[in-house]
Design an enzyme around this catalytic site. Structure first.
Site, PDB file in Angstrom:
ATOM      1  N   ASP A   1     -37.658  26.268  10.129  1.00 10.79           N
ATOM      2  CA  ASP A   1     -36.888  25.175  10.758  1.00 10.79           C
ATOM      3  C   ASP A   1     -37.787  24.163  11.458  1.00 10.79           C
ATOM      4  O   ASP A   1     -37.324  23.418  12.323  1.00 10.79           O
ATOM      5  CB  ASP A   1     -35.876  25.760  11.752  1.00 10.79           C
TER       6      ASP A   1
ATOM      7  N   ASN B   1     -52.404  31.127  17.923  1.00 14.32           N
ATOM      8  CA  ASN B   1     -52.049  29.741  17.672  1.00 14.32           C
ATOM      9  C   ASN B   1     -52.306  29.312  16.240  1.00 14.32           C
ATOM     10  O   ASN B   1     -52.971  29.959  15.461  1.00 14.32           O
ATOM     11  CB  ASN B   1     -52.780  28.826  18.636  1.00 14.32           C
TER      12      ASN B   1
ATOM     13  N   ARG C   1     -50.544  28.280   6.023  1.00 17.51           N
ATOM     14  CA  ARG C   1     -50.456  29.038   7.267  1.00 17.51           C
ATOM     15  C   ARG C   1     -49.321  28.518   8.155  1.00 17.51           C
ATOM     16  O   ARG C   1     -48.578  29.287   8.760  1.00 17.51           O
ATOM     17  CB  ARG C   1     -51.790  28.952   8.011  1.00 17.51           C
TER      18      ARG C   1
ATOM     19  N   HIS D   1     -46.104  30.671   9.321  1.00 13.78           N
ATOM     20  CA  HIS D   1     -45.840  30.830  10.756  1.00 13.78           C
ATOM     21  C   HIS D   1     -44.447  30.283  11.099  1.00 13.78           C
ATOM     22  O   HIS D   1     -43.674  30.918  11.815  1.00 13.78           O
ATOM     23  CB  HIS D   1     -46.923  30.096  11.548  1.00 13.78           C
ATOM     24  N   ASP D   2     -44.133  29.125  10.544  1.00  9.92           N
ATOM     25  CA  ASP D   2     -42.831  28.529  10.853  1.00  9.92           C
ATOM     26  C   ASP D   2     -41.706  29.492  10.481  1.00  9.92           C
ATOM     27  O   ASP D   2     -40.823  29.784  11.289  1.00  9.92           O
ATOM     28  CB  ASP D   2     -42.664  27.201  10.102  1.00  9.92           C
TER      29      ASP D   2
ATOM     30  N   ASP E   1     -61.724  34.685   0.769  1.00  8.42           N
ATOM     31  CA  ASP E   1     -62.059  35.108  -0.596  1.00  8.42           C
ATOM     32  C   ASP E   1     -63.505  34.685  -0.865  1.00  8.42           C
ATOM     33  O   ASP E   1     -63.782  33.500  -1.036  1.00  8.42           O
ATOM     34  CB  ASP E   1     -61.093  34.435  -1.584  1.00  8.42           C
TER      35      ASP E   1
ATOM     36  N   HIS F   1     -54.344  34.385   1.122  1.00 10.66           N
ATOM     37  CA  HIS F   1     -55.713  34.399   1.650  1.00 10.66           C
ATOM     38  C   HIS F   1     -56.745  34.033   0.581  1.00 10.66           C
ATOM     39  O   HIS F   1     -57.909  33.825   0.896  1.00 10.66           O
ATOM     40  CB  HIS F   1     -56.036  35.783   2.239  1.00 10.66           C
TER      41      HIS F   1
HETATM   42  C1  NAG Z   1     -56.162  29.995  19.969  1.00  3.22           C
HETATM   43  O1  NAG Z   1     -56.920  28.829  20.192  1.00  3.22           O
HETATM   44  C2  NAG Z   1     -57.825  28.892  21.263  1.00  3.22           C
HETATM   45  C3  NAG Z   1     -58.508  27.560  21.453  1.00  3.22           C
HETATM   46  O2  NAG Z   1     -58.080  26.602  20.577  1.00  3.22           O
HETATM   47  C4  NAG Z   1     -58.827  30.015  21.015  1.00  3.22           C
HETATM   48  O3  NAG Z   1     -59.720  30.127  22.103  1.00  3.22           O
HETATM   49  C5  NAG Z   1     -58.093  31.324  20.802  1.00  3.22           C
HETATM   50  O4  NAG Z   1     -58.984  32.332  20.472  1.00  3.22           O
HETATM   51  C6  NAG Z   1     -57.052  31.191  19.711  1.00  3.22           C
HETATM   52  N1  NAG Z   1     -56.261  32.416  19.644  1.00  3.22           N
HETATM   53  C7  NAG Z   1     -56.095  33.105  18.530  1.00  3.22           C
HETATM   54  C8  NAG Z   1     -55.351  34.383  18.663  1.00  3.22           C
HETATM   55  O5  NAG Z   1     -56.508  32.719  17.453  1.00  3.22           O
END
Ligand code: NAG
Ligand code: NAG
Length: 329
Positions: free
Chosen positions: A75, A95, A63, A67-68, A249, A197
């Protein structure tokens, strides 16, 4: 800085002469052949040890790499920690908090490399992450492949740059294709990479809409296998802690294999973005082909990963080798 000005100008012109301005020109498997010939085995040893400790290292590293590369190129910008003056990529709401074990494996591999004088601060964090990603695929039983090296580490990482660049769990084929096309990846690449996945997991919060309030006429998404929907409801009751994790899965969650595609044929794709690969007539033939032929899937996956690893690669001119993967030099 000023007193190095002239040296810098000379260095830059030399670099321009030596490295033509194409992003892939510098990448090659033996990039560190002289400075650190054992880079691959050093990274692999760290990855295998870490996988033994926690399986989550596998999906987390995949992941992180994905994402990077999708945000600002491969990079290592995703590894940068936020500072009071800069909210970094990793702290965007989409995140990568799940990817903690991916960060950890890169940091440990970097430490192992830095313990060898000829490798110390010679290997980019972007390359360490790329190698670690191949190694976790292999650790899960997936195909091995040659990794091109020679990425430099980026000089910028902002949460804002993530906006609109990552696929989401509710995306359909058009949106997925468009996001991958931005990175010069085809629909086939998109389908092959989605199959990562096969070893992934997700939080219940991401599937609530499909199993409880899909739309006004259907509380459950009708493309979802009925028995699988019941299993998901049992694993993710309405009042469950939304951070509870479930496997993507449901059949072979710890094995990198083509069962992912067989699941889609049976309506057992966890996210809408998984299931649409089968329900959409444009991508279904590929899903059917790879469900039958795992060698063909493996080959496509390796092709797609290699192409992904070429996205937005930085050179000496717009990158460097970070001393600490989590902070700019
Ligand atoms: C990102 O992380 C926060 C807490 O760590 C969480 O509440 C949030 O739902 C997350 N956002 C996504 C889009 O996964
Ligand atoms: C709900 O989704 C189903 C399946 O996609 C569709 O047939 C139906 O028309 C949708 N209902 C509404 C109110 O959008």
């Amino acid at each position: 800085m000023a007193r190095f000005g002239l040296v810098l100008v000379v260095a830059i012109s030399l670099t321009i002469a030596l490295f033509p301005d194409t992003t892939t020109a510098q990448l090659k498997p033996k990039f560190y052949g002289n400075s650190c010939p054992n880079v691959e085995s050093i990274v692999r040893t760290v990855v295998n040890q870490k996988v033994k400790e926690t399986f989550v290292t596998i999906p987390a590293t995949l992941r992180l790499f994905f994402h990077d590369c999708f945000v600002n190129g491969c990079d290592a910008s995703v590894l940068i920690q936020s500072t009071p003056n800069n909210k970094a990529e990793k702290d965007h709401p989409d995140n990568v908090s799940l990817a903690g074990d991916g960060f950890d494996v890169v940091i440990k591999a970097k430490k192992a490399l830095d313990a060898i004088p000829s490798c110390k601060n010679k290997i980019s964090c972007a390359d360490i992450l790329t190698l670690a990603t191949r190694d976790v695929v292999v650790a899960a039983g997936g195909p091995s492949y040659t990794v091109e090296l020679g990425r430099f580490d980026g000089l910028v990482s902002t949460a804002k740059s993530v906006d609109g660049n990552l696929p989401g769990p509710n995306d359909k084929v058009d949106k997925l294709n468009a996001l991958f096309a931005k990175n010069k990846l085809t629909q086939e690449d998109m389908i092959a990479l989605s199959a990562a996945h096969t070893v992934g997991f997700a939080h219940c919060s991401k599937v609530f809409n499909r199993i409880y309030n899909f739309n006004r006429t259907h509380s459950v998404d009708p493309t979802l296998n009925k028995a699988y929907a019941k299993e998901l409801q049992a694993a993710c009751p309405k009042k469950v802690d939304p951070r509870i994790a479930i496997n993507i899965d449901p059949v072979s969650p710890r094995k990198f294999d083509n069962i992912y595609f067989k699941n889609l044929q049976q309506g057992k794709g966890l996210f809408t973005s998984d299931q649409v690969l089968f329900t959409d007539g444009r991508s279904r033939p590929t899903v059917d082909a790879w469900a039958k032929n795992s060698a063909a899937f493996n080959k496509a996956f390796v092709t797609a990963m290699t192409k992904l690893g070429r996205v937005g690669v930085k050179t000496r001119r717009n990158g460097n080798i970070r001393r600490d993967c989590g902070a700019f030099n």
